[in-house]
Write a protein that holds these residues in place. Structure first.
Motif, PDB file in Angstrom:
ATOM      1  N   THR A   1       0.833  -1.239   0.242  1.00 27.48           N
ATOM      2  CA  THR A   1      -0.228   0.221   0.052  1.00 27.48           C
ATOM      3  C   THR A   1       0.684   1.538   0.381  1.00 27.48           C
ATOM      4  O   THR A   1       0.887   1.854  -0.997  1.00 27.48           O
ATOM      5  CB  THR A   1      -0.927  -0.231   1.381  1.00 27.48           C
ATOM      6  OG1 THR A   1      -0.079  -0.065   2.473  1.00 27.48           O
ATOM      7  CG2 THR A   1      -1.927  -1.207   1.054  1.00 27.48           C
ATOM      8  N   ASP A   2       1.972   1.171   0.568  1.00 27.78           N
ATOM      9  CA  ASP A   2       2.604   2.164   0.495  1.00 27.78           C
ATOM     10  C   ASP A   2       3.574   2.984  -0.385  1.00 27.78           C
ATOM     11  O   ASP A   2       3.204   3.574  -0.739  1.00 27.78           O
ATOM     12  CB  ASP A   2       3.473   2.432   1.736  1.00 27.78           C
ATOM     13  CG  ASP A   2       3.484   2.471   3.370  1.00 27.78           C
ATOM     14  OD1 ASP A   2       2.041   3.158   3.801  1.00 27.78           O
ATOM     15  OD2 ASP A   2       3.929   2.160   4.693  1.00 27.78           O
ATOM     16  N   THR A   3       4.143   2.390  -0.894  1.00 24.39           N
ATOM     17  CA  THR A   3       4.729   1.398  -2.128  1.00 24.39           C
ATOM     18  C   THR A   3       4.707   1.824  -3.878  1.00 24.39           C
ATOM     19  O   THR A   3       4.713   3.492  -4.247  1.00 24.39           O
ATOM     20  CB  THR A   3       5.367   0.129  -2.951  1.00 24.39           C
ATOM     21  OG1 THR A   3       6.303   0.383  -1.699  1.00 24.39           O
ATOM     22  CG2 THR A   3       6.428   0.807  -3.782  1.00 24.39           C
ATOM     23  N   GLY A   4       2.815   1.572  -3.215  1.00 24.29           N
ATOM     24  CA  GLY A   4       2.132   1.785  -4.666  1.00 24.29           C
ATOM     25  C   GLY A   4       1.530   3.543  -4.361  1.00 24.29           C
ATOM     26  O   GLY A   4       2.126   4.143  -5.621  1.00 24.29           O
ATOM     27  N   GLY A   5       1.388   3.944  -3.249  1.00 22.22           N
ATOM     28  CA  GLY A   5       1.030   5.373  -2.635  1.00 22.22           C
ATOM     29  C   GLY A   5       2.084   6.488  -3.006  1.00 22.22           C
ATOM     30  O   GLY A   5       1.850   6.914  -3.367  1.00 22.22           O
ATOM     31  N   ASN A   6       3.382   5.365  -2.847  1.00 26.60           N
ATOM     32  CA  ASN A   6       4.176   6.571  -2.927  1.00 26.60           C
ATOM     33  C   ASN A   6       4.503   6.848  -4.694  1.00 26.60           C
ATOM     34  O   ASN A   6       4.835   8.123  -4.804  1.00 26.60           O
ATOM     35  CB  ASN A   6       5.583   6.122  -2.991  1.00 26.60           C
ATOM     36  CG  ASN A   6       5.827   6.077  -1.590  1.00 26.60           C
ATOM     37  OD1 ASN A   6       5.066   6.396  -0.791  1.00 26.60           O
ATOM     38  ND2 ASN A   6       6.705   5.224  -0.208  1.00 26.60           N
ATOM     39  N   SER A   7       4.659   6.048  -5.386  1.00 21.41           N
ATOM     40  CA  SER A   7       4.838   5.923  -6.966  1.00 21.41           C
ATOM     41  C   SER A   7       3.573   6.566  -8.062  1.00 21.41           C
ATOM     42  O   SER A   7       3.901   7.515  -8.308  1.00 21.41           O
ATOM     43  CB  SER A   7       4.992   4.677  -7.493  1.00 21.41           C
ATOM     44  OG  SER A   7       3.758   3.702  -7.400  1.00 21.41           O
ATOM     45  N   GLY A   8       2.569   6.421  -6.924  1.00 23.01           N
ATOM     46  CA  GLY A   8       1.593   6.657  -7.885  1.00 23.01           C
ATOM     47  C   GLY A   8       1.499   8.417  -7.095  1.00 23.01           C
ATOM     48  O   GLY A   8       0.824   9.346  -8.237  1.00 23.01           O
ATOM     49  N   THR A   9       1.807   9.011  -6.064  1.00 24.81           N
ATOM     50  CA  THR A   9       1.763  10.477  -5.839  1.00 24.81           C
ATOM     51  C   THR A   9       2.933  10.696  -6.814  1.00 24.81           C
ATOM     52  O   THR A   9       2.855  12.187  -7.181  1.00 24.81           O
ATOM     53  CB  THR A   9       2.170  10.541  -4.406  1.00 24.81           C
ATOM     54  OG1 THR A   9       1.151   9.657  -4.077  1.00 24.81           O
ATOM     55  CG2 THR A   9       2.389  11.747  -3.907  1.00 24.81           C
ATOM     56  N   GLN A  10       4.047  10.413  -6.899  1.00 17.22           N
ATOM     57  CA  GLN A  10       5.645  11.043  -7.781  1.00 17.22           C
ATOM     58  C   GLN A  10       4.927  11.124  -9.138  1.00 17.22           C
ATOM     59  O   GLN A  10       4.684  12.034  -9.795  1.00 17.22           O
ATOM     60  CB  GLN A  10       6.612  10.358  -8.231  1.00 17.22           C
ATOM     61  CG  GLN A  10       7.316   9.056  -6.219  1.00 17.22           C
ATOM     62  CD  GLN A  10       8.715   8.753  -6.881  1.00 17.22           C
ATOM     63  OE1 GLN A  10       8.372   7.575  -7.708  1.00 17.22           O
ATOM     64  NE2 GLN A  10      10.012   8.929  -6.466  1.00 17.22           N
TER      65      GLN A  10
END
Lengths: 452, 452
Positions: B325-334
């Motif tokens: 969930t975090d990694t997905g969120g991070n790359s989506g935010t980028q």
């Protein structure tokens, strides 16, 4: 007049190029603004680009080049006929040439410098000594300075002599005999004054100026606070060395906001627009941060492993893991983006730390209480257990308080330590909050559910 | 000169107020810039504020008020002696009065309008017809317009007559006999021309102007693209109705960036600076979004509940939930923050959707492959199972590709539908990605581990 229709200009220009109707094209170009010609050039091939530059007046061609990317400026100057290129370069402001020369390959820079008129070289070399994000790096040397004992008449006479070459000429600066800035007069005030008045009588002495080595962000802040259209730049001895104009500052403000937004999104700021950035650039600006965060977040896996026995005995506890990590991340991001922006705009400073902490504790307690109630009913509905619902509610309350406080304080602590607050972006705060939230949740759950 | 030391001015002023040395204070105030006096006023009590405003020249007092919050402007004008307040109001530009009148309570507005000189009222009422975020809402009426057949001499004569009152006077606009904007001349060009030249010979006809009902963001874009210090505003028939200056636009650019950053952080934009916002404002700007996201994220709990049996048979699977969930969120935010900013700056448009999609697919495949390899070794180390490690690696790869693509495309789709792209902030994208990631992970794990 209304809005100018760039698309229709482009179509006409392309037709004229195709039919080689250069006289009509020249007339059309005279009606266009340099920025419009630049957007037209961006869509043409080099042979057409060169035709257009040669059809324009030297001044217009010089202004048009300013609006292009540095590599295109160099390529066109390099491929134009030598005499034409030299004339255009002589018409470009010294700060524009300095920026170009610093942006391109040293070998290419030598070529451009070789075409610069002798008398300009010194100015350009002087400008090149300042970093591109300093006041000196964005200033222009095209200002008019006069002596304080001159009369209005003499200033106007001087202006008529030198003003034609200086494009920035809404203000005239007054310096003493060692060049220190002592006053400023607007052209308007000059026109409205009696010719025999000494300039010292009409000048404003409360001049706002910026040191040449100050950061460009500082210049932007001063101009926006003081509502200035032109900001004089002085050296360490107070001598006038240049001016910064509002149109350059608008670019700085946009650039700095873009950098902050990129950092908040968790990637290193791009130097070029997204569409112009290569795949490998986009990859490398993003991967480091992803791997770094992954490494930090790996702690969460170890926390979960640590509570393995709790998880196996009550699997329903795992249902709420994403809710805590997400909600904590959300409220941390909210708080940090509010504070980071306030710091950037100078609305709050690190001295306000205690007041912000108290404010965030109060707001987050309100947010936490609300979310705790929402979470209680939700958890009870999903897991059907009052104990789990209580654990979820308490955890949510604490997560909200902790994440908002961390979100608000990290940028301030960073700013105090001289770290850019925008680095404390959503992803970083989410990660920190995750670790706190999970540890808390399993401890509370263990306690309430009485699991060993 | 260097940077002006505001702190030391304030200390001196406070000492002079304490010792009632008003003559010295008056001299000090004359040396200060209106912005500096405003920051001084902000730290004083009302009796001292009134003394300072009365000591200053009417023009300076009027300029100082502009830098204060609307409620303070009103309070001071209301509490000043009536004749003094009337003089100050008469010296304030009509657009500043219009902004003030629109920001305060109608009852208070009536009081201010009652003190406005008769001949100003019409101007102010005209300005009040435009929304505050439109070109008309930020324009000033203080420009100088002349006829195209006038000579330079006559224009200068006219300027000497009316220029004193108009603070914005670096440019003179040329209109035809029905008021349509046909050209522009700078004061500099006027000074450099022969007195007998008709203005039509020296004016620039390629004037960039903005329609009075256009958005202020449009004005900011035009001024920054065309490098303008002043932008004329025209009505639907092309008649000149006002001008916008670069100092006002700097505020617009900062305001719009702040709004975007607040939205990206997942809270509604604040109308006031953080420190001036009340607890209840900060709470209500943040709670709606938190509850909305919680409601959406609640789906993740149901997904986990659905895979309850898988989770109980292999508890180790839950260790990696926060990582996805975090990694997905991070790359989506980028991805989303890069695209949102590019859209805001006009670097990409919705027409580039396909090109962006292809670019993001390529970059995210590179990011996904890298993270997949990192994730494989990490999961193997933590869970000690090759099957789980493979499930983690595949999930990470897909999560990266899906989240980057969603992150990049959501703002574009929003923009196409007329929704502000900044709404597709980190929290929203994180939520969408979470749902995708968890569903995927458990399906892959079930498949690989052969769990029923």
């Amino acid at each position: 007049m209304g809005e100018r229709n760039i698309v229709s200009f482009k179509e006409s220009a392309e037709e004229m190029l195709a039919s080689q109707d250069y006289e009509a094209l020249r007339e059309l170009l005279e009606e266009l603004h340099p920025y419009e010609v630049a957007t037209l050039l961006e869509e043409l091939e080099e042979p057409e680009q060169l035709i257009i530059l040669e059809l324009m007046s030297t001044d217009m061609a010089a202004e048009t080049l300013e609006h292009l990317e540095y590599e295109d400026q160099y390529r066109l100057l390099d491929h134009l006929e030598d005499t034409v290129a030299r004339k255009i370069i002589a018409a470009m402001p010294s700060d524009v040439i300095a920026d170009l020369v610093m942006a391109i390959h040293p070998h290419q820079a030598q070529k451009i410098l070789g075409m610069v008129p002798e008398e300009y070289l010194q100015k350009i070399e002087y400008l090149m000594t300042y970093p591109e994000d300093s006041a000196g790096g964005i200033m222009s040397l095209e200002y008019i300075a006069v002596r304080e004992r001159w009369t209005v008449e003499r200033v106007i006479e001087h202006f008529r002599k030198v003003g034609r070459k200086e494009s920035i000429a809404s203000y005239i600066y007054v310096v003493d005999n060692i060049g220190q800035l002592v006053g400023v007069v607007s052209l308007k005030e000059l026109l409205l004054s009696h010719p025999k008045t000494p300039i010292s009588e009409i000048m404003h002495t409360n001049v706002v100026a910026i040191p040449v080595d100050a950061d460009q962000e500082e210049a932007a802040k001063l101009m926006s606070q003081y509502d200035l259209l032109v900001l004089p730049v002085v050296d360490s001895r107070g001598r006038l060395v240049g001016v910064i104009t509002a149109d350059d500052i608008m670019d700085v403000i946009e650039e700095e906001s873009t950098e902050d937004i990129h950092k908040l999104g968790g990637s290193k700021p791009l130097d070029l627009p997204y569409m112009h950035s290569s795949l490998i650039t986009l990859f490398s600006k993003r991967i480091n941060w992803l791997i770094f965060l992954f490494a930090v977040q790996a702690v969460t896996s170890n926390i979960l492993k640590h509570f393995q026995s709790v998880l196996s005995s009550v699997v329903a506890l795992s249902f709420f893991i994403p809710l805590f990590t997400d909600t904590g991340g959300n409220s941390g991001t909210q708080a940090s983006s509010l504070i980071i922006r306030s710091l950037a705009l100078g609305e709050v400073t690190t001295k306000d730390a205690t007041r912000i902490l108290i404010k965030e504790l109060q707001v987050s307690a309100m947010l936490g209480a609300t979310m705790g109630i929402v979470g209680y009913f939700f958890a009870w509905a999903v897991a059907g257990s009052v104990e789990i619902a209580i654990a979820v509610a308490i955890t949510l309350f604490v997560v909200l308080v902790v994440s908002s406080t961390i979100g608000a304080m990290l940028p301030i602590i960073g700013s105090k330590l001289g770290i850019d607050p925008a680095v404390f972006s959503a992803p970083l705060i989410t990660t920190v909050v995750d670790i706190v939230a999970l540890t808390l949740y399993f401890n509370i759950a263990t306690l309430i559910l009485g699991i060993k």
